[in-house]
Design a protein around this motif. Structure first.
Motif, PDB file in Angstrom:
ATOM      1  N   GLN A   6      -7.153 124.432  95.282  1.00  0.00           N
ATOM      2  CA  GLN A   6      -7.508 123.099  94.813  1.00  0.00           C
ATOM      3  C   GLN A   6      -8.545 122.458  95.732  1.00  0.00           C
ATOM      4  OE1 GLN A   6      -5.871 121.434  91.904  1.00  0.00           O
ATOM      5  NE2 GLN A   6      -7.871 120.495  92.212  1.00  0.00           N
ATOM      6  N   GLN A   7      -8.360 122.634  97.035  1.00  0.00           N
ATOM      7  CA  GLN A   7      -9.326 122.064  97.977  1.00  0.00           C
ATOM      8  C   GLN A   7     -10.690 122.706  97.781  1.00  0.00           C
ATOM      9  OE1 GLN A   7      -8.752 119.449  99.294  1.00  0.00           O
ATOM     10  NE2 GLN A   7      -6.997 119.305 100.668  1.00  0.00           N
ATOM     11  N   ASN A  10     -12.159 121.145  94.710  1.00  0.00           N
ATOM     12  CA  ASN A  10     -12.606 119.795  95.067  1.00  0.00           C
ATOM     13  C   ASN A  10     -13.956 119.849  95.772  1.00  0.00           C
ATOM     14  OD1 ASN A  10     -10.099 118.936  94.216  1.00  0.00           O
ATOM     15  ND2 ASN A  10      -9.250 118.741  96.283  1.00  0.00           N
ATOM     16  N   LEU A  14     -17.661 118.403  94.449  1.00  0.00           N
ATOM     17  CA  LEU A  14     -18.346 117.430  95.292  1.00  0.00           C
ATOM     18  C   LEU A  14     -19.682 118.002  95.766  1.00  0.00           C
ATOM     19  CD1 LEU A  14     -17.889 114.686  96.699  1.00  0.00           C
ATOM     20  CD2 LEU A  14     -16.917 115.929  98.620  1.00  0.00           C
ATOM     21  N   GLU A 261     -16.277 119.334 103.780  1.00  0.00           N
ATOM     22  CA  GLU A 261     -15.635 118.021 103.731  1.00  0.00           C
ATOM     23  C   GLU A 261     -14.219 118.121 103.174  1.00  0.00           C
ATOM     24  OE1 GLU A 261     -17.400 114.704 101.817  1.00  0.00           O
ATOM     25  OE2 GLU A 261     -19.157 114.786 103.093  1.00  0.00           O
ATOM     26  N   ALA A 262     -14.094 118.833 102.075  1.00  0.00           N
ATOM     27  CA  ALA A 262     -12.789 118.915 101.411  1.00  0.00           C
ATOM     28  C   ALA A 262     -11.774 119.625 102.311  1.00  0.00           C
ATOM     29  CB  ALA A 262     -12.925 119.637 100.079  1.00  0.00           C
ATOM     30  N   ALA A 265     -11.137 117.461 105.599  1.00  0.00           N
ATOM     31  CA  ALA A 265     -10.286 116.285 105.395  1.00  0.00           C
ATOM     32  C   ALA A 265      -8.885 116.694 104.983  1.00  0.00           C
ATOM     33  CB  ALA A 265     -10.904 115.376 104.344  1.00  0.00           C
ATOM     34  N   GLY A 266      -8.792 117.800 104.239  1.00  0.00           N
ATOM     35  CA  GLY A 266      -7.492 118.216 103.734  1.00  0.00           C
ATOM     36  C   GLY A 266      -6.582 118.803 104.790  1.00  0.00           C
ATOM     37  N   GLN A 281     -13.343 112.799 107.892  1.00  0.00           N
ATOM     38  CA  GLN A 281     -14.020 113.516 106.814  1.00  0.00           C
ATOM     39  C   GLN A 281     -15.544 113.546 106.992  1.00  0.00           C
ATOM     40  OE1 GLN A 281     -12.857 112.258 102.924  1.00  0.00           O
ATOM     41  NE2 GLN A 281     -14.155 113.720 101.894  1.00  0.00           N
TER      42      GLN A 281
END
Lengths: 309, 391
Positions: A6-7, A10, A14, A261-262, A265-266, A281
Motif C-alpha cells: 500500500q505504501q 501511495n 504521489l 516520501e511514502a 513517512a510510513g 516526511q
C-alpha cells in the motif's frame, strides 16, 4: 506485507503527480537553463479553470456523466494554460533572454506571486472542493487498495511521458528543440525559428501542467490558489533528483521522490521507536535530494547540459 | 515547555515593573490617535488573523465578526468620559505563521492600537502575546484555544472561548466512554493548536482507559496523508483523532475511506465547520467533531447574530460570533474605564460580566473564559448535527 504494498502504491501515485509537473520544469530548463518557478502556479490555474468549467457544466447539465464533465474541464483548462504560458514567456522571459541568469529567475518568482494573487482574486481564498463525480471503484491489488483514479493517474503520466519522449526524439519540432538546447545561435543559423521553439516548449509544458492540476485536485478532492507552491517545489526537486533537463529523469525523480516520501513517512516512526515522527516526511525527501546533489550533482540520470563554447 | 514554566514563575515584582514601563510607553503612544472633523477621537483596534494561505476563510470570518461589532458600536455612537469616540478596526494578516504574527503585532503596536482582537491560531497568538504584553495593551483572542496562551502569566492575554484542556478532555472522555474506542491513533499538524489539542486528548483518552497505538504527524500545508494513514491502518485502531484544521481534515477523510480504514474519525473545532463538510464531501458522513461553546442556534444571541452577519458577509465559518463578543467585551471595559487608555481598560477587563451572543462572557484570573462549554457534533447528510453539549 500489504501495508508495504500500500505504501508503494501511495508513493507511486504521489510520484506520478510530481513527475507530471516535473516534466514542465525539466523541458524549459533543458532548453533555456531557466527554472520556471511559475510552473507550479500554471498547474494551479489549470485546476482552477477546470473546476470552474466543471461547476458550470454540473449546473447546466446535471445528467452528464462525471467523466465527460471532467474531460470537458480538462479540455478547456489545457488551452487556457497554454495561452497563459505563451503570454508569460513572451512578456516575462523573452525580454530577459540575454540578461544574466539571475534576472529571469527573479521574474519567474514574480510571475508566480502575480498568478497566486490573481487566482486569489478570481476564485477567492477558500479551498474549492472537487465534486465527487469520477468513478472511484476500489480494487484489491496484492492485499492493498487502489482506486480507478489512482490507476488513471499512474497510467496517464506514463503515457504522457512516453508521448513527450516520442515528440522530442522523433518529430521535427523535437529535433528543433534539441538543437535549440545545444546552441540557440547555431540552431538559428540552421533555419530553426528559436523563438517559436521556445514558445512551443513553454506551451507543451503548460498543457501537461493543466492535466496534472486537474489530476491533483481530483485526487485530493480540492484546489486552492496556494496549491501550486509546494507542488511546484516538490516537482522541481524531483526534476533535479532525476537530472534536470532530462525527460526520463523527471519521471524517475518524481516516482522516486513519491516512494521515498511514502515509505519514509510510513515507517520512520516505528523504526526509530517514536524518536523521529512522520512530520519528517518533507525532510526525508529533501534530505535525499541533498544527498544526490552532493554525491551526484547532475542527478540520477544526468543533467542535460548543452555543450557551450 | 521549560520556557513556559520560566515565564509563569517570573517574580511578580519583575512582572509589575514591566507592566509599569509598558504602561508609560503606551501612554506616550496616545499621541498617535487622530481626530475626525466632528471632533470625535479615532481609536484604533487591531484584528489579526490569516487573510492569505489555507486558513483564509476562517481568518476573514474572524475579522468580519469583529468588524460587525465595530460598525454597530460606531453606528450607535460611543462616548467615553464625555468625549465621542470612533473605533477603527485595523485588519492585519499573520498568514498563520508565528514569525509573521510577531511582525504584524509589532506593526499594530507601532500604529498605536489600544487593543487587539486576535490572533486566530494558537501558534500565532502565543508569540504575539509577548509583544502586546510588553506594550501593555489588552489582547482578546476569539479562537486561540491552546492552554499555553493564558498560562504565561501575561495580564494582557484574554480569550472568549473554552481552551484545549477543556475541549481535549471532553473529546477524550467521549471517545472512550461514549464511542467505546479502545485502540486509538492520533494525528496532529504540529501547530500549537493541533499538538496541544492532541496532547490533551491523549491524556484524557488514556485516563479513561483507551490505548494509544500510534501518534503520527503532518503539517498545516499538507494534502497527502496516505503514508501515515496506511501506517495507522496496519495497527487497525477503532478511532483516529485528528488535531488540526479543515484544509487537512477534508482530504484526510477522503484518503481514510480510499484506504479502507474502518476507524471512526474524531476531530476538534478545526474540523467542525462547513468548509470541512464541503472538502470531505460524502466521506464526511459519520465524522464527529467538537467545538468550544454552544451551537450557534443554541447561543443566546445566535439567531439574531446569524441574520446580521449573513446579511453583510455571507455564511458564518466558525469563530465570527466570538470575535464579535470579544469586541463588545473590550468596549464594555472601555466604557467602565471611561477611557481607551490601555492601563485603565486592563484594570477593568477582569470585571467583565456581560451577556454576549455566545453566552455569558466572564474571565477567570488567568484570562480564560469561565463559560467553557464544549459541544460535540456529527456529520449527517452534509450538515453538522448536535450530539451533546458537555460542560
Amino acid at each position: 506485507m500489504d501495508i508495504f504494498t500500500q505504501q508503494l502504491i501511495n508513493g507511486l501515485v504521489l510520484g506520478s503527480i510530481y513527475a507530471l509537473v516535473a516534466l514542465g520544469y525539466t523541458m524549459v530548463y533543458g532548453i533555456l537553463e531557466l527554472i520556471n518557478f511559475a510552473h507550479g502556479e500554471v498547474t494551479m490555474i489549470g485546476a482552477m479553470v477546470a473546476l470552474s468549467v466543471i461547476g458550470l457544466l454540473m449546473g447546466a447539465a446535471p445528467d452528464l456523466p462525471g467523466l465527460m464533465v471532467v474531460l470537458a474541464g480538462v479540455l478547456v483548462a489545457i488551452p487556457a494554460c497554454m495561452l497563459l504560458a505563451f503570454a508569460i514567456e513572451k512578456m516575462a522571459y523573452r525580454p530577459l533572454r540575454k540578461a544574466p541568469r539571475l534576472a529571469p529567475l527573479i521574474t519567474a518568482i514574480g510571475v508566480s506571486i502575480i498568478l497566486q494573487n490573481a487566482a486569489m482574486l478570481i476564485w477567492g481564498r477558500q479551498y474549492v472542493s472537487f465534486p465527487r463525480i469520477l468513478p472511484e471503484a476500489r480494487h484489491e491489488l496484492f492485499g492493498a487498495h487502489i482506486t480507478d483514479l489512482q490507476i488513471a493517474i499512474v497510467a496517464l503520466s506514463l503515457l504522457i511521458m512516453a508521448g513527450l519522449w516520442l515528440l522530442v526524439q522523433k518529430t521535427r519540432l523535437g529535433r528543433a528543440m534539441r538543437a535549440t538546447a545545444q546552441s540557440k545561435e547555431v540552431a538559428a543559423l540552421m533555419g530553426v525559428n528559436v523563438d517559436r521553439v521556445i514558445s512551443a516548449t513553454f506551451v507543451i509544458g503548460a498543457a501537461l501542467a493543466a492535466v496534472a492540476g486537474v489530476l491533483v485536485s481530483a485526487y485530493y478532492g480540492l484546489a486552492h490558489y496556494y496549491m501550486g507552491f509546494l507542488l511546484g517545489l516538490k516537482a522541481f526537486s524531483a526534476a533535479v533528483l532525476g537530472g534536470i533537463g532530462n525527460i526520463a529523469g523527471a519521471m524517475l525523480g518524481g516516482l522516486l521522490l513519491g516512494v521515498i516520501e511514502a515509505l519514509g513517512a510510513g515507517y520512520i516512526g516505528d523504526l526509530t521507536g517514536g524518536f523521529l515522527g512522520s512530520h519528517y516526511q518533507d525532510v526525508f525527501a529533501f534530505f535525499v535530494l541533498i544527498l544526490v546533489l552532493v554525491l551526484r550533482p547532475s542527478g540520477l540520470l544526468g543533467e542535460r547540459v548543452a555543450s557551450r563554447a | 515547555m521549560s520556557i513556559k514554566r520560566a515565564v509563569s514563575s517570573l517574580p511578580s515584582l519583575a512582572a509589575g515593573m514591566v507592566l509599569a514601563v509598558a504602561a508609560s510607553l503606551s501612554l506616550s503612544g496616545c499621541g498617535q490617535k487622530t481626530e475626525t472633523g466632528d471632533g470625535s477621537q479615532i481609536v484604533r483596534i487591531g484584528s489579526v488573523a490569516p487573510l492569505t494561505g489555507p486558513q483564509t476563510h476562517i481568518g476573514k470570518d474572524n475579522e468580519n465578526g469583529a468588524r460587525l461589532a465595530v460598525d454597530e458600536i460606531n453606528a450607535q455612537g460611543l462616548e467615553l468620559g464625555g468625549r465621542k469616540v470612533k473605533l477603527e478596526l485595523l485588519g492585519e494578516d499573520d498568514q498563520a505563521e508565528p514569525k509573521t504574527a510577531t511582525i504584524v503585532a509589532q506593526k499594530l503596536v507601532d500604529a498605536g492600537v489600544v487593543a487587539v482582537i486576535g490572533h486566530l491560531n494558537s501558534g500565532t497568538t502565543i508569540p504575539a502575546s509577548k509583544i502586546y504584553f510588553d506594550a501593555g495593551i489588552p489582547q482578546i483572542s476569539p479562537s486561540a484555544t491552546a492552554v499555553a496562551y493564558t498560562a504565561q502569566g501575561y495580564k494582557t492575554a484574554y480569550r472568549v472561548m473554552a481552551n484545549d484542556a477543556q475541549q481535549g478532555k471532553a473529546l477524550g472522555q467521549y471517545a472512550v466512554g461514549k464511542l467505546g474506542a479502545k485502540k486509538i491513533a492520533i494525528i496532529d499538524d504540529r501547530t500549537a493548536y493541533g499538538q496541544g489539542l492532541a496532547d490533551e486528548f491523549e491524556a484524557a483518552a488514556k485516563a479513561a482507559g483507551g490505548e494509544v497505538l500510534a501518534r503520527e504527524f503532518t503539517n498545516d500545508k499538507a494534502t497527502d496523508f496516505t503514508a501515515i494513514l496506511t501506517s495507522i491502518k496496519g495497527k487497525d485502531p477503532d478511532l483516529v483523532f485528528f488535531g488540526g484544521m479543515d484544509p487537512q481534515g477534508g482530504p484526510m477523510t477522503q484518503q481514510m475511506k480510499r484506504l479502507g480504514l474502518r476507524a471512526q474519525l474524531l476531530g476538534g473545532d478545526g474540523l467542525q465547520n462547513i468548509n470541512y463538510l464541503k472538502l470531505a464531501g460524502v466521506d464526511a458522513e459519520g465524522v464527529i467533531a467538537s467545538s468550544p461553546g454552544l451551537p450557534i442556534d443554541a447561543m443566546p444571541g445566535g439567531a439574531e447574530f446569524r441574520k446580521k452577519f449573513e446579511a453583510k458577509y455571507g455564511a458564518i465559518q466558525v469563530y465570527a460570533p466570538y470575535a464579535y463578543d470579544a469586541v463588545y467585551a473590550l468596549v464594555e471595559a472601555m466604557k467602565r474605564a471611561g477611557t481607551v487608555e490601555p492601563v485603565k481598560v486592563l484594570a477593568e477587563l477582569p470585571k467583565t460580566d456581560m451577556q454576549g451572543v455566545t453566552g455569558p462572557v466572564k474571565f477567570d484570573a488567568k484570562g480564560d473564559t469561565t463559560g467553557g462549554a464544549v459541544t460535540l457534533y456529527k456529520a449527517v447528510g452534509g450538515a453538522w448535527q448536535v450530539l451533546e453539549t458537555v460542560k
